[in-house]
Design an enzyme around this catalytic site. Structure first.
Site, mmCIF file in Angstrom:
data_model
loop_
_atom_site.group_PDB
_atom_site.id
_atom_site.type_symbol
_atom_site.label_atom_id
_atom_site.label_comp_id
_atom_site.label_asym_id
_atom_site.label_seq_id
_atom_site.Cartn_x
_atom_site.Cartn_y
_atom_site.Cartn_z
ATOM 1 N N HIS A 265 90.394 53.508 99.128
ATOM 2 C CA HIS A 265 90.476 53.146 97.695
ATOM 3 C C HIS A 265 91.152 51.791 97.503
ATOM 4 O O HIS A 265 91.930 51.611 96.564
ATOM 5 C CB HIS A 265 91.237 54.224 96.914
ATOM 6 C CG HIS A 265 90.430 55.475 96.707
ATOM 7 N ND1 HIS A 265 89.397 55.547 95.806
ATOM 8 C CD2 HIS A 265 90.471 56.687 97.310
ATOM 9 C CE1 HIS A 265 88.851 56.763 95.841
ATOM 10 N NE2 HIS A 265 89.475 57.476 96.758
ATOM 11 N N ASP A 328 93.972 59.515 99.960
ATOM 12 C CA ASP A 328 92.825 60.404 99.803
ATOM 13 C C ASP A 328 91.516 59.725 100.187
ATOM 14 O O ASP A 328 91.387 58.505 100.173
ATOM 15 C CB ASP A 328 92.729 60.862 98.346
ATOM 16 C CG ASP A 328 92.697 59.693 97.381
ATOM 17 O OD1 ASP A 328 93.462 58.723 97.604
ATOM 18 O OD2 ASP A 328 91.914 59.720 96.420
ATOM 19 N N GLU A 329 90.568 60.571 100.551
ATOM 20 C CA GLU A 329 89.157 60.188 100.674
ATOM 21 C C GLU A 329 88.902 58.988 101.584
ATOM 22 O O GLU A 329 88.217 58.047 101.210
ATOM 23 C CB GLU A 329 88.572 59.898 99.283
ATOM 24 C CG GLU A 329 88.606 61.124 98.368
ATOM 25 C CD GLU A 329 87.892 60.895 97.053
ATOM 26 O OE1 GLU A 329 87.166 61.805 96.633
ATOM 27 O OE2 GLU A 329 88.080 59.833 96.432
ATOM 28 N N VAL A 330 89.475 59.030 102.767
ATOM 29 C CA VAL A 330 89.175 57.985 103.747
ATOM 30 C C VAL A 330 88.126 58.540 104.708
ATOM 31 O O VAL A 330 88.423 59.408 105.518
ATOM 32 C CB VAL A 330 90.430 57.578 104.540
ATOM 33 C CG1 VAL A 330 90.123 56.356 105.413
ATOM 34 C CG2 VAL A 330 91.581 57.289 103.600
#
Lengths: 698, 698
Positions: A265, A328-330
């Site tokens: 992000h 988050d969300e890697v």
């Protein structure tokens, strides 16, 4: 002290306060002068006799000095009380402090509260016929108590009053947050400030400020000014503004925890510093939403030097003991494709990308420790080997929270509180960080610090964000503050519109911007047909708006009809409840109300068409409006058949079902919220009524 | 080029753009999709053939770089265009600049504009079927032109378009200001910013920021921090905020001129520094309004040293070449009573207080010169002996402006533009800084730089200030910008509601806060009866609200019904005009409209009473509401008699006149604005109709 308040106590409270009948049906919208609607409900409440008259003799006094938190709270209390009542109250104590001893509203506290978890926020409030006493251990408790006192304001034929009452109150959870995502859509300082006021009104105490995203780097860095200069389109907070917001929040007993989301992000960082990323640049600010691939390079020593400097700067700017590093969300595709990173992983024995991110987090943790900050991160940072003084924020679900609590980590729950997804308040309300039957023991439970509502901003601008936060977040705030047993959804919905209305005095735009947006769409002031439709419609829920044939970007306009619709239609809920009442009891007045409402809906389409003919931006809502008319016509037929005590023909039923299914289809990124209630009428016709529905007036 | 636009050209423009009939009656509210409403009207306008389609292929390009004024103006143009149309326009040129050559809206300019009087603000705008060209000498001209282009947006059955047109435009006056008084009531930064956007939308170019008053010292001083610390109740602008506002204004081509009002209107300074005053302290922040006596001591050398330091600091903070030193309303009682001052005057041969103030101003002038600023002050600073490079702002009247222009001084007119006094837009509109028949010669006329609308803030808060500024200030802006011959009041009123609506997109709250305030008063969402009444009512005008038995102070609530009412009721104007039409022409449709309106008014009182019964803050409006019902009943009787072609009996007439006189009486600090129109109906009955009025439908 008395037992916890319950619905019975609320009803008694109502009857005592108001020379009005108690509400006749559940979820009735607040058409009457507001009875006291305490939200969050206090821990203990005992009703007394009598009324404290609020008139121009009211004065406030306590031991505080201009500029401090208690003084500010008393000042805001007086200004808001004057604003609601129109009374010319004596407010000059702000400068003179001349009324302390004789004041009719007296406050006291023992010490200045600290802005950190587990600080004492309790207060006790005693309203007598001639005196109000508000006492707290800390001035933060005072801030909470003044909000309760304002919510107690009621009126009768003699004027305004506070009911005599004894309240002792304290929060169930110490971490009661609202996340505002200023990354995907920038939210100017005034948006943050008015929402801090809203938070204080419902006793939330953590602003989680999501400041960096693929779509924007929103904080001024003096160490690396190119970060905000190249990464924000000029839309960032200066450090002076950050300090202004922190002070504003501190006055209201609210912590400000910043989030800098890394290693993923993070596209906006790499516009200025591509050398920190895992894939070669150049990078541009991301406009689309979803999981982007750019990520910091955990194998690059310069990344840690950079983050050390940057996070050191931010640690100085933000006084909160916690700093959120996202995590988050890697997905790690850029890690997979980078041979240096692969070699680094082999060298270090890091088996996979999870292990690589754990390594990255371990380095970050040392950096944060050096700068005196505790680490907070999303579920993904939860990895074996990290010390137990980090806080895990769970977006994935309660199971993750349970697991981390058992392993010794403190946690906060956000799963179930995603207010960007247009879910009803009732669903969020019943979602509990520590639900009944939790498998955790007492020690483990103590590690569940609370929760946060998350206002992700893919689809909100400064114009619409308030309507996505309020009033539903007030219900979540009650979950975090009030005793676990306070979970009567209908009573919550009874109070919610009253609370919502009172939030307007803080400058929040959640109600008033709807008409403004409809006027813009109509190109004129005549918007009544659009209001009727908007109240019957809800935006598509969850992530459905992203799959409707238009690609939302951070530059797309959020000014269409769907954006003017509230996430939850209270009118639709009211309609559903009235349908149930009619089907169960045959109440003739309620049947008449239903008939009037459906007649209005049926006649509305022609008016919407007339507006849409002159306004191209409205043409997309034609299917919604037609659907409402068709479905309402079906509902009126159903009501008539029910009134005749007839069972509907199969042909009629099939035909109406098809119409309703058609009316229920999404259009203009929204859908009719009243189809469920109308469907119940059709189905009741299909199966034949249990009892006759009274004939409605024509 | 074409001649100046005129009403004929406007009508042609309307007919060309819209597949709609031209407006049937004067002052009709904008119930239809907005036809282009240019305000201020441009100097030259030639209509072309065809329409430039506004769709998702539209793109903007020009020679500018991110961060500069032209780039920002283009970006705001695109965002607002997308917002109004709901179109997903390609806006990423903000970062990529990739579309410059191929763009369908092309802009160019020669140089960066300076923020000072007489800068070139001209632009030319050519809309062709496939291309829009906007050209200007300066980027400030570009900012003006983008606003015109936005105002041209129209729609037809195919969608949105700009009409093909050629415009060349420039301002009549170089100084087109709005004064915002942040002293009497503090106005937070977001209020200033959204009003700067409003100013830019109507091409105003000077924010006159009144920063110090008896009631508050609103700017942070680093040289003398006790000024804002003790003089503001914590309500002041930090220097960072001041810079933020100046930058925001500069982006929009708006100068920011600060005013520090001295030697009078200065009580708040003396809370921290009583030794600078003419009478012994201590001083407290003034809460009442009017002319207070505290004043600087012109005989005290320390005063000049202090002001030298302070004004030097402010001269560095504010880049504008002008600095306003106030100078108004010094009665000098404290000078009279101070023997040191009297001795000083004798010593210096200063005959009276006027001479003493002239001496003070002379000293100030030297200080300002040293800090590189030109002096501006109110009428009172106009004194023989001052050099001719000061600017006189006339609040007393046009005669003062003429006198100073003749004596060689530059001047700006504010008399006639006091928007705090709740006067109609039409009155301000016809007030001209250089009226036809001005006795000035050309050289003298050139000294009249323009004018300023003045938003004094005794009776406004952040919640209500927008509704006191807008939309009426748009009419004043047209007076300052457009050719002197553009003075058709009816046409101004035709455009005003459209302009007003478009101002909402900038975050201005002038429309939407009315409902919010009515909801607060009602304690619920059901406010229709209050809206009906509010639209028939205006606040008391001029200074009448201060003599209604309540003493307004800077801490008094401004949340009552009167505060929710707009300064000018456009509904009342509409009603008056319809009455005239019916009396002159007997138009049956219009008579029917009047009857429906009066029937609504007559029936409204009962509903207001029901709300007031539950809401103590509404009880004061009962006489207004009853008056409306009684007067409307009289009007309906009159319309009936007129329809019968009868002359009213003397008894009936006398009785109705008494009722109307009663209904016209102020109540709740407001008065019915519709009594004049109703009175015309009564009087027409009394004298007998010229021609029969058609019978209305029941």
């Amino acid at each position: 002290m008395a037992a916890h308040i319950n619905r019975g106590a609320w009803a008694a409270l109502l009857l005592l306060f108001m020379a009005l009948p108690a509400p006749a049906s559940l979820g009735e919208p607040a058409e009457v002068a507001a009875p006291p609607a305490l939200m969050p409900a206090p821990e203990n409440l005992v009703l007394g006799e009598g009324r404290f008259r609020v008139d121009e003799t009211l004065s406030v006094g306590g031991a505080s000095i201009p500029g401090d938190r208690a003084f500010g709270a008393a000042g805001r209390f007086m200004a808001r009380l004057a604003g609601r009542t129109g009374l010319f109250l004596e407010q000059d104590f702000l400068a003179s402090q001349k009324m302390t001893a004789a004041a009719s509203v007296l406050y006291d506290f023992e010490r200045t509260g600290k802005l950190e978890p587990f600080e004492d926020e309790s207060y006790s409030l005693t309203v007598g016929p001639a005196k109000v006493r508000l006492s707290a251990v800390t001035d933060i408790g005072l801030v909470r108590g003044f909000e309760t006192l304002l919510q107690l304001l009621a009126s009768d034929e003699q004027g305004f009053f506070f009911p005599c009452v004894e309240i002792s109150d304290r929060p169930r959870f110490t971490w009661r947050g609202l996340l505002i995502d200023a990354g995907r859509h920038f939210q100017p300082v005034e948006v943050i400030k008015r929402n801090l006021d809203g938070m204080a009104a419902v006793k939330l105490n953590v602003l989680h400020w999501h400041l960096t995203e693929d779509q924007g780097f929103r904080v001024e860095s003096k160490a690396f000014p190119r970060l905000h200069q190249l990464g924000s389109d000029g839309q960032f907070y200066t450090q002076a503004q950050i300090r202004e917001v922190i002070d504003y929040a501190a006055d209201r007993g609210i912590r400000v925890m910043p989030e800098f989301d890394i290693p993923g992000h993070s596209t906006s960082w790499f516009v200025a510093f591509p050398e920190l990323a895992s894939a070669p640049g150049p990078y541009a600010i991301e406009r689309r939403f979803g999981v982007a691939q750019p990520a910091f390079d955990p194998s690059n020593e310069k990344v840690y030097a950079f983050l050390d400097t940057f996070l050191g700067e931010m640690a100085g700017l933000f006084p909160d003991p916690y700093l959120h590093i996202g995590g988050d969300e890697v997905e790690g595709h850029h890690w997979d494709a980078n041979s240096d990173i692969q070699a680094f992983m082999k060298r270090r024995g890091l088996a996979d990308n999870r292990a690589l991110q754990a390594h990255f987090n371990g380095r970050l943790l040392k950096i944060l420790k050096r700068h005196g900050k505790k680490m907070v991160g999303w579920d993904e940072i939860f990895q074996p080997g990290l010390p137990a003084d980090i806080v895990i924020q769970s977006w994935r679900g309660p199971a993750a929270l349970v697991e981390s609590a058992r392993k010794g980590y403190q946690g906060i729950l956000s799963n179930g509180y995603y207010i960007d997804l247009a879910q009803p308040a009732g669903a969020h309300y019943l979602n509990d960080p520590l639900p009944e039957g939790s498998p955790l023991d007492e020690d483990e439970k103590a590690r569940v610090l609370g929760g946060e509502a998350t206002m992700w901003s893919e689809l909100v601008t400064a114009e619409t964000i308030d309507s996505r936060i309020w009033p539903r977040t007030a219900a979540i705030a009650e979950r975090f503050w009030s005793p676990a047993a306070v979970r009567d959804v209908d009573d919550m919905y009874r109070r919610l519109p009253l609370v919502s209305l009172r939030l307007e005095e803080l400058g929040l735009t959640h109600i008033k911007n709807q008409d403004m947006m409809l006027r813009r769409l109509a190109g004129g002031p005549d918007i009544e047909p659009l209001r009727v439709l908007a109240q019957a419609v809800e935006p598509l829920k969850n992530y459905q708006r992203h799959s409707q044939g238009l690609t939302y970007t951070s530059l797309a306009p959020l000014t269409r009809f769907v954006d003017a619709c509230a996430p939850e239609s209270l009118a639709a809920r009211d309609f559903r409840i009235k349908v149930e009442i009619v089907l169960r009891t045959g109440a003739p007045e309620t049947a008449g109300e239903l008939a009037r409402t459906m007649t209005l809906w049926r006649a509305n389409h022609e008016k919407v068409l007339a507006l849409a003919a002159r306004s191209p931006a409205l043409r997309e809502i034609e299917p919604l409006s037609r659907g409402l008319a068709v479905a309402a016509a079906a509902g009126l037929e159903a009501l008539d058949q029910l009134a005749r005590g007839e069972r509907a023909s199969q042909e009629w039923t099939e035909s109406r079902r098809r119409e309703l299914a058609e009316a229920a289809k999404p259009a203009a990124h929204a859908a009719l919220a009243v189809v469920e209630g109308l469907g119940r009428l059709i189905e009741a016709c299909a199966s034949g009524p249990d009892r006759p529905v009274p004939r409605r007036d024509p």
